[in-house]
Design a protein around this motif. Structure first.
Motif, PDB file in Angstrom:
ATOM      1  N   THR A   5      52.172 -18.928  13.426  1.00 48.80           N
ATOM      2  CA  THR A   5      50.713 -19.096  13.472  1.00 48.80           C
ATOM      3  C   THR A   5      50.148 -18.478  14.744  1.00 48.80           C
ATOM      4  O   THR A   5      49.116 -17.799  14.726  1.00 48.80           O
ATOM      5  N   ILE A   7      51.482 -16.045  16.525  1.00 46.30           N
ATOM      6  CA  ILE A   7      51.605 -14.586  16.434  1.00 46.30           C
ATOM      7  C   ILE A   7      50.463 -14.006  15.606  1.00 46.30           C
ATOM      8  O   ILE A   7      49.861 -12.991  15.966  1.00 46.30           O
ATOM      9  N   TRP A   8      50.142 -14.672  14.478  1.00 48.41           N
ATOM     10  CA  TRP A   8      49.081 -14.163  13.612  1.00 48.41           C
ATOM     11  C   TRP A   8      47.718 -14.187  14.289  1.00 48.41           C
ATOM     12  O   TRP A   8      46.858 -13.357  14.002  1.00 48.41           O
ATOM     13  N   TYR A  10      47.135 -13.365  17.347  1.00 46.65           N
ATOM     14  CA  TYR A  10      47.061 -12.119  18.119  1.00 46.65           C
ATOM     15  C   TYR A  10      46.971 -10.897  17.195  1.00 46.65           C
ATOM     16  O   TYR A  10      46.306  -9.907  17.526  1.00 46.65           O
ATOM     17  N   VAL A  11      47.661 -10.974  16.045  1.00 48.98           N
ATOM     18  CA  VAL A  11      47.597  -9.871  15.077  1.00 48.98           C
ATOM     19  C   VAL A  11      46.163  -9.690  14.578  1.00 48.98           C
ATOM     20  O   VAL A  11      45.638  -8.568  14.528  1.00 48.98           O
ATOM     21  N   TRP A  12      45.516 -10.819  14.207  1.00 50.64           N
ATOM     22  CA  TRP A  12      44.135 -10.737  13.713  1.00 50.64           C
ATOM     23  C   TRP A  12      43.193 -10.263  14.819  1.00 50.64           C
ATOM     24  O   TRP A  12      42.208  -9.562  14.540  1.00 50.64           O
ATOM     25  N   ILE A  14      43.935  -8.087  17.197  1.00 53.18           N
ATOM     26  CA  ILE A  14      44.113  -6.631  17.290  1.00 53.18           C
ATOM     27  C   ILE A  14      43.433  -5.927  16.109  1.00 53.18           C
ATOM     28  O   ILE A  14      42.745  -4.916  16.289  1.00 53.18           O
ATOM     29  N   ILE A  15      43.618  -6.475  14.886  1.00 50.97           N
ATOM     30  CA  ILE A  15      42.972  -5.894  13.701  1.00 50.97           C
ATOM     31  C   ILE A  15      41.451  -5.928  13.862  1.00 50.97           C
ATOM     32  O   ILE A  15      40.749  -4.980  13.507  1.00 50.97           O
ATOM     33  N   SER A 205      39.823 -15.456  15.946  1.00 53.85           N
ATOM     34  CA  SER A 205      41.150 -15.447  16.562  1.00 53.85           C
ATOM     35  C   SER A 205      41.076 -15.758  18.055  1.00 53.85           C
ATOM     36  O   SER A 205      41.912 -16.503  18.584  1.00 53.85           O
TER      37      SER A 205
END
Length: 326
Positions: A5, A7-8, A10-12, A14-15, A205
């Motif tokens: 959770t 990690i996601w 930070y992924v969102w 960046i997106i 995020s």
């Protein structure tokens, strides 16, 4: 070690940044092309179409907050975003390229943005210096104040459109390289979609990340949410400045600040009267001071130089520290 959770989040984030950057790039290209097709100066497009597109995240956040009964977030979001626009967006643009301010903007739209901020201060302070000094009572922005802002917004739009029609005669003989109307429209719509999606992803995020570190919701609302919803203005204006479209960059900031106060707070207050504490009054006063500082810098030599841009960023850092410790 981060969970999936975490990690996601930070992924969102960046997106979201990718969507913002590409959306802003498309939006600047499409809007500049439309300005040239219509024989309208870029600054007029910056004050209207671009300003509205980059204000969409603030509008979404503030109206949603008002509908959910958390409309104090609407004011902190707008105040934080406007201060960020003036000090960080214009500061960063000046570091990329010295920002030349058009005289018409300094004569009309910029003073108007300061004027409506003064009106906001009077309204949120309930016209009472005594209450502000005491600092223990609540303040409010009622439905009548919201209606006044919406009326002023309609007047602003009318005056801007009228100016655009008059300005067409001044540029009709200039030779422009433009995209087709269809392609321009696709760029604008795609740009708005990217900006809106990117703004939502970054705000959500970043708020989750801040909450995970134990920061208060008040701090998140005034800083993370305000900064996140201002990222479209930052990215769009820096892209415009990098392409030499300084009129678009400055017009975007001033136009966004006007939209934020008149449209966003107007709609939010009309939906539900906004109850505030004294810190909102202080932040409104800080916004007026920041506006005057930027205006004086812009009007002194008709441009904002790199050294002044660096100073704006330093002042914003001081404001951020003030919010953190108060």
């Amino acid at each position: 070690m981060l969970s999936m959770t975490g990690i996601w989040m930070y992924v969102w984030l960046i997106i979201g940044f990718i969507c913002l950057i590409k959306g802003a790039d498309f939006f600047v290209d499409g809007s500049s092309s439309v300005a040239k097709i219509l024989k309208v100066p870029s600054i007029v497009i910056g004050l209207t179409v671009v300003a509205f597109g980059t204000s969409m995240p603030e509008l979404s956040v503030s109206v949603t907050a008002a509908l959910n009964g958390n409309n104090d977030l609407a004011v902190s979001n707008v105040l934080g975003s406007n201060i960020f626009n003036l000090l960080v967006v214009l500061g960063c643009c000046a570091l990329v390229n010295p920002v030349h301010a058009k005289w018409s903007l300094l004569k009309k739209e910029f003073p108007f943005s300061i004027f409506i901020t003064v009106i906001l201060l009077l309204l949120v302070s309930d016209f009472s210096v005594t209450k502000v000094i005491k600092g223990t009572e609540s303040f409010s922005l009622g439905k009548l104040g919201g209606l006044l802002f919406l009326i002023l917004f309609a007047i602003f739009l009318y005056a801007t459109v009228k100016s655009a029609l008059a300005s067409r005669k001044e540029v009709q003989d200039e030779d422009y390289k433009v995209m087709s109307p269809l392609r321009s429209g696709v760029y604008i719509v795609g740009g708005i979609a990217g900006i809106a999606l990117g703004g939502d992803l970054v705000v959500d995020s970043a708020s989750d990340i801040a909450a995970a570190f134990g920061l208060s919701q008040t701090f998140i609302g005034l800083t993370i949410v305000a900064l996140g919803t201002s990222l479209p203005e930052l990215v769009t204006s820096m892209v415009a400045a990098g392409k030499g479209e300084n009129d678009l960059a400055v017009g975007n900031v001033v136009g966004s600040n006007i939209f934020n106060i008149l449209l966003i707070l107007g709609v939010s207050a009309v939906i539900t009267p906004i109850t505030l504490d004294v810190t909102a009054v202080y932040d409104t006063f800080i916004l007026i001071i920041a506006s005057l500082v930027v205006y004086i810098a812009a009007i002194s030599k008709r441009e904002i130089r790199r050294s002044e841009g660096a100073l704006f960023l330093l002042v914003y850092l001081m404001f951020f520290v003030y919010i953190l410790i108060r």
